[in-house]
Enzyme design. Structure first.
Site, PDB file in Angstrom:
ATOM      1  CD  GLU A   1       0.863   4.371  -4.171  1.00 23.24           C
ATOM      2  OE1 GLU A   1       1.041   3.930  -3.544  1.00 23.24           O
ATOM      3  OE2 GLU A   1       0.064   4.825  -4.528  1.00 23.24           O
TER       4      GLU A   1
ATOM      5  CE  LYS B   1      -1.751   1.980  -0.427  1.00 18.16           C
ATOM      6  NZ  LYS B   1      -1.142   2.417  -2.453  1.00 18.16           N
TER       7      LYS B   1
ATOM      8  CG  ASP C   1       7.437   2.646  13.872  1.00 14.31           C
ATOM      9  OD1 ASP C   1       6.836   2.290  13.609  1.00 14.31           O
ATOM     10  OD2 ASP C   1       7.691   1.972  15.501  1.00 14.31           O
TER      11      ASP C   1
ATOM     12  CG  HIS D   1      -1.617   5.302 -11.852  1.00 19.51           C
ATOM     13  ND1 HIS D   1      -2.576   4.451 -10.752  1.00 19.51           N
ATOM     14  CD2 HIS D   1      -1.033   6.152 -11.077  1.00 19.51           C
ATOM     15  CE1 HIS D   1      -2.089   4.438  -9.820  1.00 19.51           C
ATOM     16  NE2 HIS D   1      -1.715   5.665 -10.345  1.00 19.51           N
TER      17      HIS D   1
HETATM   18  C1  MEV Z   1      -3.403   4.671  -4.231  1.00 16.29           C
HETATM   19  O1  MEV Z   1      -2.176   3.785  -3.511  1.00 16.29           O
HETATM   20  C2  MEV Z   1      -4.217   5.238  -3.259  1.00 16.29           C
HETATM   21  C3  MEV Z   1      -6.412   5.085  -3.795  1.00 16.29           C
HETATM   22  O2  MEV Z   1      -6.345   3.879  -4.231  1.00 16.29           O
HETATM   23  C4  MEV Z   1      -6.642   5.597  -2.580  1.00 16.29           C
HETATM   24  C5  MEV Z   1      -8.332   6.051  -2.935  1.00 16.29           C
HETATM   25  O3  MEV Z   1      -8.562   4.678  -3.045  1.00 16.29           O
HETATM   26  O4  MEV Z   1      -8.868   6.316  -2.012  1.00 16.29           O
HETATM   27  C6  MEV Z   1      -6.116   6.126  -5.362  1.00 16.29           C
END
Ligand code: MEV
Length: 424
Positions: A84, A262, A278, A376
């Site tokens: 990513e 995430k 892992d 992005h």
């Molecule tokens: C993207 O991979 C991660 C984010 O969505 C995390 C977040 O929203 O805090 C930017």
């Protein structure tokens, strides 16, 4: 014509080359595809073939290095394996903004893993529970007998816990053995112990044992990181307060918390993967821990200090090791560990926690200010410029024109490339 069958008998016994040929025959993969599969890069096919079954190739993931990190007073370069974009840059940015103020401080609760033994068909579960607890010394002996090497390294059995669990199949007696697995992730060690112990538990209670497996909710193996960012280093009090609003949103709402966490795992998993550990075990543990109070919430906690600094804390289960499995076998994982200069699994886990916290800081900061799309779009514009045929310096130049125009499309990129080449 006979129907194609996915029942490839003897597949597991075949050489990697023969498997590739067989898959190609089934799927119609081209000669170029087959050559790509056969070129396994830095992970030797022979070695990879021992790591998993039915091997036909390897999958390269970019490895980046996070800079600017000062952790417990030591400067470290942290390898991160991720596909990513922006993930590595985010950690570098967050770490740069707290570097002068001291960087990250970390700690760990211990290196204890839990294994569970499920016992059913006991008419007197409460009695059975106590009968198991009374055998603590025997449990210790059975467990420690499984792994003399671990014992020599200072690890081994530490604790015994037994719960009566109400389930749809009636009461179950669940035994937890708590084991210090030191520098191993510990799955093999504790699974062996649980399997060895189960017949004794059945004999002591008159019940029947079923599952014997570790728990990925490794809440006796919590890594912690904390850090303060001065308001003036991060764009002022307004940015800080916007980030607090982002945090409160994640704390209150599972939909937001999932994305917030995430982002944390973008950093955590990248280091876990780079070191051959892992990722699924760590991710399962992290998300289960985030829901430990019955409602899924943020893994991080954020506050504003008396001085007006933004203070963040991350605490999560981090079952990672330095010995065994891919960590030991994968040549790139070994390079990653040498890069980190860690001597213990605890040191590794603590660094990973700091990276997770940095990642969360960076995500909240960008979300509370410009939004993620600006960054992005710039990267996307580079890809589109290349798709339009730009090479070398043209890539950046075309991307810049697309971003300036606010529209990133291949046809526009082709037009911009033509204009650039014509000197316009
Ligand atoms: C993207 O991979 C991660 C984010 O969505 C995390 C977040 O929203 O805090 C930017």
């Amino acid at each position: 014509m006979t129907a194609r069958t996915s029942r490839l008998s003897g597949f597991h016994k075949q050489s990697v080359a023969d498997r590739i040929a067989r898959v190609a025959e089934f799927t119609g993969l081209s000669a170029a595809d087959q050559a790509l599969l056969a070129g396994t890069g830095h992970l030797d096919a022979e070695l990879a073939n021992h790591l998993i079954e039915h091997l036909v190739g390897t999958m390269n993931i970019p490895l980046g290095v996070a800079t600017n990190l000062r952790i417990d007073g030591r400067d470290v370069l942290v390898p991160m394996a991720t596909e990513e974009s922006s993930v590595v840059a985010a950690v570098c940015n967050a770490a740069r903004q707290c570097y002068e103020h001291g960087g990250f401080t970390t700690s760990m609760s211990g290196t204890l893993m839990i294994a569970q033994v499920q016992l059913v068909d006991v008419p007197d579960p409460e009695h059975a529970r106590i009968r198991i607890l009374e055998r603590r010394d025997e449990v210790r002996a059975i467990c420690d007998d499984c792994d003399p090497v671990l014992l020599k390294l200072g690890g081994g059995f530490r604790d015994l816990e037994v719960r009566v669990l109400d389930s749809r199949s009636g009461p179950m007696v669940i035994t937890h053995i708590v084991v210090d697995t030191r520098d191993a992730m510990g799955a093999n060690a504790v699974n062996t112990m649980a399997e060895k112990l189960a017949p004794s538990i059945a004999a002591w209670t008159g019940g029947r044992t079923y599952l014997r497996i570790l728990s990925n909710l490794a809440d006796r193996r919590l890594a912690r990181a904390r850090c303060e960012w001065r308001a003036e280093d991060i764009g002022g009090p307004e940015v800080r307060d916007g980030m607090m609003l982002a945090y409160h949103f994640a704390e209150a709402d599972p939909y937001r918390a999932a994305t917030h966490n995430k982002g944390i795992m973008n950093g955590v998993s990248a280091v876990v993967l780079a070191t051959g550990n892992d990722t699924r075990a760590v991710e399962a543990g992290a998300h289960a821990y985030a829901a430990r109070n019955g409602r899924y919430t943020s893994l991080t906690r954020w506050e504003v200090t008396r001085e007006g600094h933004l203070a963040g804390v991350l605490e999560l289960p981090l079952a990672v090791g330095l010995v065994g499995g891919a960590t030991k076998a994968h040549p790139m994982a070994q390079v990653a560990l040498r890069m980190l200069g860690v001597r213990t699994a605890e040191e590794l886990a603590r660094i990973i926690a700091a990276v997770g916290l940095a990642q969360n800081f960076a995500a909240m900061r960008v979300l509370a200010t410009t939004g993620v799309q600006k960054g992005h779009m710039a990267l996307h514009a580079h890809n589109i410029a290349m798709m339009a045929g730009a090479v070398g310096d043209e890539v950046g130049a075309v991307a810049q024109r697309l971003v300036a125009a606010g529209r990133v499309r291949v046809d526009l990129a082709e037009a911009e490339l033509a204009a650039l080449r014509a000197g316009r």
